[in-house]
Design a protein around this motif. Structure first.
Motif, short mmCIF file in Angstrom:
data_model
loop_
_atom_site.label_atom_id
_atom_site.label_comp_id
_atom_site.label_asym_id
_atom_site.label_seq_id
_atom_site.Cartn_x
_atom_site.Cartn_y
_atom_site.Cartn_z
N LEU A 79 48.69 66.03 16.77
CA LEU A 79 47.57 66.01 17.72
C LEU A 79 47.27 64.59 18.17
O LEU A 79 46.95 64.34 19.34
N ALA A 80 47.38 63.63 17.23
CA ALA A 80 47.17 62.23 17.59
C ALA A 80 48.19 61.79 18.62
O ALA A 80 47.87 61.08 19.59
N GLY A 81 49.44 62.22 18.43
CA GLY A 81 50.47 61.90 19.40
C GLY A 81 50.19 62.52 20.76
O GLY A 81 50.35 61.87 21.81
N LEU A 82 49.72 63.78 20.75
CA LEU A 82 49.38 64.46 22.01
C LEU A 82 48.20 63.79 22.71
O LEU A 82 48.08 63.84 23.93
N ALA A 83 47.31 63.20 21.93
CA ALA A 83 46.16 62.52 22.51
C ALA A 83 46.54 61.15 23.08
O ALA A 83 46.02 60.72 24.11
N ILE A 84 47.46 60.48 22.40
CA ILE A 84 47.77 59.09 22.74
C ILE A 84 48.84 58.94 23.83
O ILE A 84 48.65 58.19 24.80
N SER A 89 50.19 57.60 31.37
CA SER A 89 49.39 57.57 32.61
C SER A 89 49.03 56.16 33.03
O SER A 89 48.80 55.89 34.22
N SER A 90 48.98 55.26 32.07
CA SER A 90 48.63 53.87 32.37
C SER A 90 49.86 53.00 32.59
O SER A 90 49.73 51.77 32.72
N GLY A 91 51.04 53.64 32.59
CA GLY A 91 52.27 52.88 32.82
C GLY A 91 52.65 51.97 31.69
O GLY A 91 53.33 50.96 31.90
N LEU A 92 52.25 52.32 30.46
CA LEU A 92 52.53 51.49 29.30
C LEU A 92 53.66 52.09 28.48
O LEU A 92 54.06 53.23 28.68
N GLU A 93 54.14 51.34 27.48
CA GLU A 93 55.28 51.78 26.69
C GLU A 93 54.83 52.45 25.40
O GLU A 93 53.97 51.92 24.69
N PRO A 94 55.41 53.63 25.04
CA PRO A 94 55.02 54.31 23.80
C PRO A 94 55.52 53.61 22.55
O PRO A 94 54.97 53.78 21.48
N GLY A 95 56.58 52.81 22.69
CA GLY A 95 57.12 52.10 21.54
C GLY A 95 56.54 50.72 21.39
O GLY A 95 57.25 49.75 21.14
N ALA A 96 55.22 50.62 21.50
CA ALA A 96 54.58 49.30 21.49
C ALA A 96 54.39 48.74 20.08
O ALA A 96 53.84 47.66 19.91
N GLY A 97 54.82 49.51 19.07
CA GLY A 97 54.72 49.02 17.70
C GLY A 97 53.31 49.08 17.15
O GLY A 97 52.44 49.79 17.66
N PRO A 98 53.03 48.30 16.08
CA PRO A 98 51.71 48.33 15.45
C PRO A 98 50.56 48.00 16.39
O PRO A 98 49.42 48.36 16.14
N GLY A 99 50.85 47.31 17.48
CA GLY A 99 49.79 46.96 18.43
C GLY A 99 49.38 48.10 19.35
O GLY A 99 48.50 47.92 20.19
N LEU A 100 50.00 49.29 19.18
CA LEU A 100 49.71 50.42 20.06
C LEU A 100 48.22 50.75 20.07
O LEU A 100 47.64 51.00 21.13
N ILE A 101 47.58 50.75 18.92
CA ILE A 101 46.18 51.15 18.84
C ILE A 101 45.23 50.04 19.28
O ILE A 101 44.30 50.27 20.05
N PHE A 102 45.44 48.82 18.79
CA PHE A 102 44.47 47.76 19.01
C PHE A 102 44.78 46.87 20.23
O PHE A 102 43.92 46.10 20.65
N PHE A 121 51.83 56.85 12.75
CA PHE A 121 52.74 57.91 13.20
C PHE A 121 53.05 57.84 14.70
O PHE A 121 54.22 57.92 15.09
N PRO A 122 52.04 57.68 15.57
CA PRO A 122 52.37 57.60 17.00
C PRO A 122 53.31 56.44 17.34
O PRO A 122 54.24 56.60 18.13
N TYR A 123 53.07 55.26 16.75
CA TYR A 123 53.91 54.13 17.18
C TYR A 123 55.32 54.20 16.59
O TYR A 123 56.28 53.79 17.25
N ILE A 124 55.48 54.72 15.34
CA ILE A 124 56.85 54.82 14.83
C ILE A 124 57.59 55.95 15.54
O ILE A 124 58.82 55.89 15.69
#
Length: 474
Positions: free
Chosen positions: A288-293, A299-312, A51-54
């Motif tokens: 809540l997962a989205g609010l956590a992620i 804050s780390s200057g990364l992209e929210p649309g990182a796809g399936p690799g967002l978590i790992f 959900f967060p990455y899509i």
């Protein structure tokens, strides 16, 4: 209630169908127990991982708004239909569908809908367990401080090394499946219910801790805005269909899970209220997962649309940079494991329930047969990530060119079996099951509410699912 609590609904359905069902059937001890179990099934890697990455890929708030509408029009009606069929049949998905079809003078071939759902559960758990193993491995990596100060390339190399090592993947896959088998083997109230009563509150505590940490970052407001400020200029037609599909898949529909869980639901419990509650809990966890992620990512200057690799790939970079990253990174991956386990036990249950009915074996034996065979099938997924990555069984077909065994399992279940299962379940309850039986089981208490539900189930829900099905094919 105990493991041998009578299910009067199951008894009557079995008697009418002449199938000789067992006189006793395990039951959830309360409505809350079912809500936690069904929510645990719905809340899985799809909420914390997908959900967060899509959402990130499809622009945030507008996607979330469309997703919520889809939950109401697709997710809740099909969940209610599956639970109603399961409770009225009182048996495994295959036997419940067969009994109810015969009871209403329909073809017993409707049983194949339950069978397809069970096969979906079987195939999905075989690769879901491998991904659950990744989460287990990352708990150790985070706790060991392997992400601290690591570059993007180093984090990517760590994940690549894990996927390239079949022995490590086999170890974590085995640990994950052993945990799932241990819980399911203990039964409905003694195993699954007790585990869920611990795991679901733990999941919420961990989520709230992560949201609390995200709140302390300097980009929480940006994460909040990203999730809840609609910008329809960022939402494409493909994004709408993705929201439609995810609303269907996130609630564990089309896999026989809700039919199996519904067969343990006491008659006095309201299916409508319970389905709405489960959907709300599932959606709340995803948000809540989205609010956590997202605040951590921003804050780390990364992209929210990182796809399936967002978590790992992406999040470990963030955890390696932020204060307290070792602790909160470890907590996050523990959260991921908990979410995976609650879903995995629900995927194994329909298979075990069917073995119990068909073979008459005790629960431990049925769980071992189902669990070990699924574990063995999971080895194909492991090998397709490394040693057999060049093996493409259907590569001679243009659509499947380059798809590994893992890719084919995922494609077949997500794009074919689950949508078809949900589509025909909606048609069965809406058009082929007797109206009186459906009304009695759903117990709206309001004729207008029942008519509105049937209209949505008969016309809107099947059309929406068919739209996703055709879109995924073309």
């Amino acid at each position: 209630m105990t493991e041998l609590t009578q299910n009067p609904t199951a008894g009557s359905a079995a008697t009418d169908a002449g199938s000789g069902a067992k006189a006793a059937h395990p039951m959830w001890s309360s409505r809350l127990a079912f809500i936690l179990a069904a929510s645990g099934s719905a809340v899985g890697l799809g909420n914390i991982w997908k959900f967060p990455y899509i959402t990130g890929e499809n622009g945030g708030g507008a996607f979330v708004l469309v997703y919520l509408v889809c939950i109401a029009l697709i997710g809740i009606p099909i969940m209610m239909a599956e639970v109603a069929i399961g409770r009225r049949g009182g048996r495994s998905p295959i036997n419940s569908m067969r009994q109810l079809a015969q009871r209403d003078g329909r073809s017993k071939r409707w049983a194949w809908i339950g069978g397809m759902g069970m096969l979906s559960s079987y195939l999905i758990l075989s690769f879901y367990s491998v991904i659950g193993g990744w989460a287990l491995a990352y708990v150790g990596k985070s706790a060991g401080g392997l992400f601290v100060g690591a570059t993007t390339e180093q984090i990517g190399a760590q994940f690549g090394a894990l996927l390239a090592d079949p022995y490590s993947l086999l170890l974590w896959h085995s640990v994950f499946m052993a945990l799932v088998i241990l819980i399911v083997a203990r039964g409905v109230t003694s195993g699954m219910e007790k585990a869920i009563n611990i795991l679901m509150p733990l999941l919420f505590v961990l989520l709230l801790v992560m949201v609390g940490y995200a709140l302390s970052t300097d980009r929480f407001a940006d994460g909040l805005s990203f999730l809840f400020t609609p910008d329809f200029s960022k939402l494409s037609t493909e994004g709408v269909l993705t929201a439609l599909g995810h609303a269907f898949f996130t609630l564990s529909l089309g896999m026989g899970v809700m039919m199996a869980y519904g067969s343990y639901l006491p008659k006095q419990v309201s299916i409508a209220k319970t389905a709405v509650t489960v959907s709300v809990v599932d959606t709340l966890v995803a948000l809540l997962a989205g609010l956590a992620i997202f605040p951590i990512v921003f804050s780390s200057g990364l992209e929210p649309g990182a796809g399936p690799g967002l978590i790992f790939n992406t999040l470990p970079i963030a955890f390696g940079q932020i204060p307290g990253g070792v602790l909160f990174g470890t907590l996050f991956f523990v959260l991921l494991v908990v979410a995976a386990v609650t879903s995995a036990i629900s995927l194994l249950e329909p298979v075990v329930e069917w073995f119990e009915e068909q073979k008459g074996y005790d629960r431990l034996r049925c769980t071992l047969i189902g669990g070990i065979s699924i574990w063995a099938l999971g080895i194909l997924t492991i090998l397709s990530l490394n040693e057999w990555s060049g093996v493409h069984p259907l590569g001679f077909i243009a659509r499947f060119e380059g798809k590994t065994i893992f890719d084919l399992f995922d494609y077949a279940t997500a794009n074919l079996m689950m949508p078809l299962g949900g589509f025909f379940t909606a048609l069965f309850l809406g058009w082929f099951m007797s109206k009186q039986a459906a009304e009695n089981e759903l117990s709206f208490g309001n004729p207008l509410a029942f008519k509105l539900f049937m209209f949505v189930l008969r016309f809107i829900t099947p059309a929406a699912v068919l739209l996703v099905f055709v879109y995924n094919l073309i």
